[in-house]
Design a protein around this motif. Structure first.
Motif, PDB file in Angstrom:
ATOM      1  N   LYS A  52       0.832  -1.199   0.000  1.00 42.06           N
ATOM      2  CA  LYS A  52       0.000   0.000   0.000  1.00 42.06           C
ATOM      3  C   LYS A  52       0.872   1.256   0.000  1.00 42.06           C
ATOM      4  CE  LYS A  52      -3.727   2.332   2.419  1.00 42.06           C
ATOM      5  NZ  LYS A  52      -4.626   2.348   3.563  1.00 42.06           N
ATOM      6  N   ALA A  53       1.897   1.276   0.824  1.00 41.97           N
ATOM      7  CA  ALA A  53       2.797   2.430   0.871  1.00 41.97           C
ATOM      8  C   ALA A  53       3.507   2.606  -0.466  1.00 41.97           C
ATOM      9  CB  ALA A  53       3.811   2.256   1.991  1.00 41.97           C
ATOM     10  N   ASP A  54       3.940   1.509  -1.073  1.00 45.26           N
ATOM     11  CA  ASP A  54       4.609   1.568  -2.372  1.00 45.26           C
ATOM     12  C   ASP A  54       3.684   2.160  -3.439  1.00 45.26           C
ATOM     13  OD1 ASP A  54       6.844   0.892  -4.180  1.00 45.26           O
ATOM     14  OD2 ASP A  54       5.426  -0.584  -5.015  1.00 45.26           O
ATOM     15  N   ALA A  55       2.445   1.721  -3.453  1.00 52.55           N
ATOM     16  CA  ALA A  55       1.487   2.230  -4.435  1.00 52.55           C
ATOM     17  C   ALA A  55       1.234   3.729  -4.226  1.00 52.55           C
ATOM     18  CB  ALA A  55       0.178   1.462  -4.351  1.00 52.55           C
ATOM     19  N   GLU A  56       1.118   4.146  -2.974  1.00 52.01           N
ATOM     20  CA  GLU A  56       0.888   5.559  -2.679  1.00 52.01           C
ATOM     21  C   GLU A  56       2.078   6.412  -3.101  1.00 52.01           C
ATOM     22  OE1 GLU A  56      -0.142   5.877   1.470  1.00 52.01           O
ATOM     23  OE2 GLU A  56      -2.013   4.775   1.185  1.00 52.01           O
ATOM     24  N   ILE A  57       3.280   5.920  -2.858  1.00 49.17           N
ATOM     25  CA  ILE A  57       4.489   6.665  -3.238  1.00 49.17           C
ATOM     26  C   ILE A  57       4.587   6.770  -4.755  1.00 49.17           C
ATOM     27  CG2 ILE A  57       7.016   6.555  -3.274  1.00 49.17           C
ATOM     28  CD1 ILE A  57       6.777   5.345  -0.406  1.00 49.17           C
ATOM     29  N   LYS A  58       4.341   5.670  -5.452  1.00 48.31           N
ATOM     30  CA  LYS A  58       4.387   5.700  -6.918  1.00 48.31           C
ATOM     31  C   LYS A  58       3.372   6.689  -7.479  1.00 48.31           C
ATOM     32  CE  LYS A  58       6.242   1.115  -7.728  1.00 48.31           C
ATOM     33  NZ  LYS A  58       5.987  -0.252  -8.173  1.00 48.31           N
ATOM     34  N   LYS A  59       2.183   6.728  -6.874  1.00 42.89           N
ATOM     35  CA  LYS A  59       1.149   7.646  -7.327  1.00 42.89           C
ATOM     36  C   LYS A  59       1.587   9.097  -7.113  1.00 42.89           C
ATOM     37  CE  LYS A  59      -3.772   8.566  -7.031  1.00 42.89           C
ATOM     38  NZ  LYS A  59      -5.046   8.183  -6.443  1.00 42.89           N
ATOM     39  N   MET A  60       2.203   9.370  -5.968  1.00 42.40           N
ATOM     40  CA  MET A  60       2.670  10.725  -5.678  1.00 42.40           C
ATOM     41  C   MET A  60       3.795  11.149  -6.609  1.00 42.40           C
ATOM     42  SD  MET A  60       2.676  11.196  -1.588  1.00 42.40           S
ATOM     43  CE  MET A  60       2.816   9.538  -0.959  1.00 42.40           C
ATOM     44  N   LEU A  61       4.634  10.218  -7.017  1.00 44.95           N
ATOM     45  CA  LEU A  61       5.775  10.533  -7.861  1.00 44.95           C
ATOM     46  C   LEU A  61       5.442  10.560  -9.348  1.00 44.95           C
ATOM     47  CD1 LEU A  61       8.555   8.474  -6.061  1.00 44.95           C
ATOM     48  CD2 LEU A  61       8.096  10.925  -5.877  1.00 44.95           C
ATOM     49  N   GLU A  62       4.269  10.082  -9.692  1.00 45.30           N
ATOM     50  CA  GLU A  62       3.857  10.051 -11.087  1.00 45.30           C
ATOM     51  C   GLU A  62       3.692  11.482 -11.600  1.00 45.30           C
ATOM     52  OE1 GLU A  62      -0.140   8.506 -12.756  1.00 45.30           O
ATOM     53  OE2 GLU A  62       1.200   6.778 -12.539  1.00 45.30           O
ATOM     54  N   PRO A  63       4.269  11.788 -12.745  1.00 50.32           N
ATOM     55  CA  PRO A  63       4.142  13.152 -13.277  1.00 50.32           C
ATOM     56  C   PRO A  63       2.680  13.510 -13.527  1.00 50.32           C
ATOM     57  CG  PRO A  63       5.708  11.843 -14.566  1.00 50.32           C
ATOM     58  CD  PRO A  63       5.039  10.921 -13.595  1.00 50.32           C
ATOM     59  N   GLU A  64       2.368  14.784 -13.328  1.00 51.93           N
ATOM     60  CA  GLU A  64       0.994  15.236 -13.569  1.00 51.93           C
ATOM     61  C   GLU A  64       0.654  15.069 -15.048  1.00 51.93           C
ATOM     62  OE1 GLU A  64      -0.261  18.976 -11.967  1.00 51.93           O
ATOM     63  OE2 GLU A  64       1.230  18.830 -10.377  1.00 51.93           O
TER      64      GLU A  64
END
Length: 71
Positions: A52-64
């Motif tokens: 879950k933490a990994d998915a949240e971090i990837k989502k935050m780092l994904e370019p707009e």
């Protein structure tokens, strides 16, 4: 045990305690199965928290804008 709302750190600490007791042969056969079941639940709990933490971090780092172009 993982049934209550414990933190990842608490779950890892409990898991380490169980592993240490198993490795040092502190558990009798009657408690071994119970501790192995608890360890299994703790491992699942910790793994789920990490995913879950990994998915949240990837989502935050994904370019707009990337999400919009995928749709």
């Amino acid at each position: 045990m993982a049934a209550k709302k414990e933190t990842y750190t608490e779950a890892m600490k409990r898991l380490e305690e169980i592993v240490n007791r198993i490795e040092s042969n502190e558990l009798d056969i009657d408690r071994l199965g119970e501790n192995l079941r608890e360890a299994q639940k703790l491992i699942k709990y910790c793994r789920d928290k990490l995913y879950k933490a990994d998915a949240e971090i990837k989502k935050m780092l994904e370019p707009e804008g990337v999400e919009e172009s995928k749709a």
